[in-house]
Write a protein that holds these residues in place. Sequence first.
Motif, PDB file in Angstrom:
ATOM      1  N   GLN A  90      -1.534 -12.330  -3.346  1.00  0.00           N
ATOM      2  CA  GLN A  90      -2.880 -12.028  -2.853  1.00  0.00           C
ATOM      3  C   GLN A  90      -3.103 -10.529  -2.664  1.00  0.00           C
ATOM      4  N   HIS A  91      -2.036  -9.778  -2.463  1.00  0.00           N
ATOM      5  CA  HIS A  91      -2.158  -8.341  -2.207  1.00  0.00           C
ATOM      6  C   HIS A  91      -2.562  -7.552  -3.451  1.00  0.00           C
ATOM      7  N   ILE A  92      -2.394  -8.128  -4.638  1.00  0.00           N
ATOM      8  CA  ILE A  92      -2.784  -7.431  -5.870  1.00  0.00           C
ATOM      9  C   ILE A  92      -4.260  -7.679  -6.123  1.00  0.00           C
ATOM     10  N   GLN A  93      -5.058  -6.678  -5.825  1.00  0.00           N
ATOM     11  CA  GLN A  93      -6.510  -6.810  -5.946  1.00  0.00           C
ATOM     12  C   GLN A  93      -7.066  -5.874  -7.024  1.00  0.00           C
ATOM     13  N   ALA A 217      -2.069  -1.580  -3.049  1.00  0.00           N
ATOM     14  CA  ALA A 217      -1.706  -2.991  -2.873  1.00  0.00           C
ATOM     15  C   ALA A 217      -0.590  -3.166  -1.853  1.00  0.00           C
ATOM     16  N   LEU A 218       0.148  -2.102  -1.581  1.00  0.00           N
ATOM     17  CA  LEU A 218       1.191  -2.136  -0.562  1.00  0.00           C
ATOM     18  C   LEU A 218       0.635  -1.821   0.821  1.00  0.00           C
ATOM     19  N   VAL A 219      -0.256  -0.835   0.898  1.00  0.00           N
ATOM     20  CA  VAL A 219      -0.693  -0.307   2.188  1.00  0.00           C
ATOM     21  C   VAL A 219      -1.894  -1.054   2.769  1.00  0.00           C
ATOM     22  N   GLU A 220      -2.962  -1.203   1.996  1.00  0.00           N
ATOM     23  CA  GLU A 220      -4.207  -1.741   2.531  1.00  0.00           C
ATOM     24  C   GLU A 220      -4.113  -3.178   3.045  1.00  0.00           C
ATOM     25  N   PRO A 221      -3.337  -4.070   2.409  1.00  0.00           N
ATOM     26  CA  PRO A 221      -3.280  -5.443   2.915  1.00  0.00           C
ATOM     27  C   PRO A 221      -2.763  -5.580   4.343  1.00  0.00           C
ATOM     28  N   LEU A 262       3.497 -10.844   4.201  1.00  0.00           N
ATOM     29  CA  LEU A 262       4.371  -9.738   4.592  1.00  0.00           C
ATOM     30  C   LEU A 262       5.674  -9.738   3.808  1.00  0.00           C
ATOM     31  N   ALA A 263       6.170 -10.928   3.474  1.00  0.00           N
ATOM     32  CA  ALA A 263       7.384 -10.998   2.652  1.00  0.00           C
ATOM     33  C   ALA A 263       7.135 -10.392   1.275  1.00  0.00           C
ATOM     34  N   ALA A 264       5.955 -10.650   0.719  1.00  0.00           N
ATOM     35  CA  ALA A 264       5.603 -10.092  -0.586  1.00  0.00           C
ATOM     36  C   ALA A 264       5.468  -8.573  -0.514  1.00  0.00           C
ATOM     37  N   LEU A 265       4.841  -8.068   0.549  1.00  0.00           N
ATOM     38  CA  LEU A 265       4.679  -6.621   0.703  1.00  0.00           C
ATOM     39  C   LEU A 265       6.031  -5.948   0.924  1.00  0.00           C
ATOM     40  N   SER A 266       6.907  -6.613   1.659  1.00  0.00           N
ATOM     41  CA  SER A 266       8.247  -6.085   1.867  1.00  0.00           C
ATOM     42  C   SER A 266       8.995  -5.969   0.545  1.00  0.00           C
ATOM     43  N   GLU A 267       8.869  -6.983  -0.299  1.00  0.00           N
ATOM     44  CA  GLU A 267       9.516  -6.935  -1.608  1.00  0.00           C
ATOM     45  C   GLU A 267       8.904  -5.841  -2.478  1.00  0.00           C
ATOM     46  N   LEU A 334       3.012  -0.128  11.492  1.00  0.00           N
ATOM     47  CA  LEU A 334       3.545  -0.159  10.127  1.00  0.00           C
ATOM     48  C   LEU A 334       2.530   0.384   9.136  1.00  0.00           C
ATOM     49  N   HIS A 335       1.270   0.010   9.317  1.00  0.00           N
ATOM     50  CA  HIS A 335       0.216   0.516   8.427  1.00  0.00           C
ATOM     51  C   HIS A 335       0.137   2.039   8.498  1.00  0.00           C
ATOM     52  N   GLN A 336       0.236   2.580   9.694  1.00  0.00           N
ATOM     53  CA  GLN A 336       0.192   4.037   9.867  1.00  0.00           C
ATOM     54  C   GLN A 336       1.394   4.690   9.203  1.00  0.00           C
TER      55      GLN A 336
END
Length: 357
Positions: A90-93, A217-221, A262-267, A334-336
């Motif tokens: 879902q993070h890939i927009q 796709a890593l940061v904004e989600p 979050l697991a997807a963003l971590s990967e 984490l976002h910051q």
Amino acid sequence: MFKRSIPAILLSAGLLQSTIAAAAPSDSQWQAINQQLTEQHVLPRYQALASSSQQLQKSTAQLCLQPGKDTLNASRQAFHSTMDAWQGIQHIQFGPVEFLMRNFSLQFWPDKKNLTSKQLNALLSAEDPNSLSSEYFRGASIAVKGLPALERLLFSDKPLSAYGCQLTEAIATNVHTMSREIAQEWEQQQLARIRTAPDGSDYYEDSTEAATELMKALVEPIEVIRDLKLLRPLHKGANKAKPRRSESWRSARSLRNIQLNLAALSELYRGDDSASVKALLITEGQGEMANQIDDAFRSLDEQLAAVQPPLYKAVKDQDNHAKLRTISADMKALHQQLEQAMRLLNIQLGFNSRDGD
């Protein structure tokens, strides 16, 4: 005891202390990361979505042929598998998922005006066989084309009518069609655009421009998950929580969605040892920050595991509500940190599509 490995205030303080200016990574460094992430992270996840949605299509077709508890449970399980796959990508927009608004068609949420229920009920009342065709779904409202509409049908307390089952199968078919096309277009078109980015193709000027999309796709989600999936249902307190604002509350998987996100963003952050955002930060002399971000992802995973699901009940429980508030604060930190990391890596994230919302 509920554990927090890195308090939000300490993470914020760490950001202020990280002022060492790093040299901009080279285009070749970004190209290595781009290829690793698209070939080993993005494409396999879209392929998993295509595969799981195909099984969903088959399960709903079987449900209509043989209505019953077993076939309904099989369709529900297939829905969960498809939703797992979607939450993992879902993070890939950007790229093919944007074409024809497939991202919103796959999941129209949050649905602040309850359009999905209203339009779905209209379809169920009309029982128009023309509304079951693939041609209809090409021009149909995004509110009835995807996973939220399927969730309402499959997890309703009311038994599915014959037409309702046919509509369920038609929506599942549409979800699979979109998923298959996205995976194919990534493999046949988008990968080539990433691979030729260093040559200054007509799609990307260079590898850094291509990397910027992946870094967004890593940061904004992180902010999206926090604001929409946590803070909206948490509202002003446990006694004023809005549980039905939770994503996928009907199928009781709201918390799982966040964990998978979050697991997807971590990967995406870790990649592999040779080509990843984490490895690049270390190469640029930011090893402490790289490890703090890694630890923050792990901490969030542990904290979410300590929340008693489902989320729509947890938000109204004082203890779980407090845990979720802590998680929200740590997600902000984490976002910051990730934003600071992008500045150090000379990535200009630019306009946030959520600004002004």
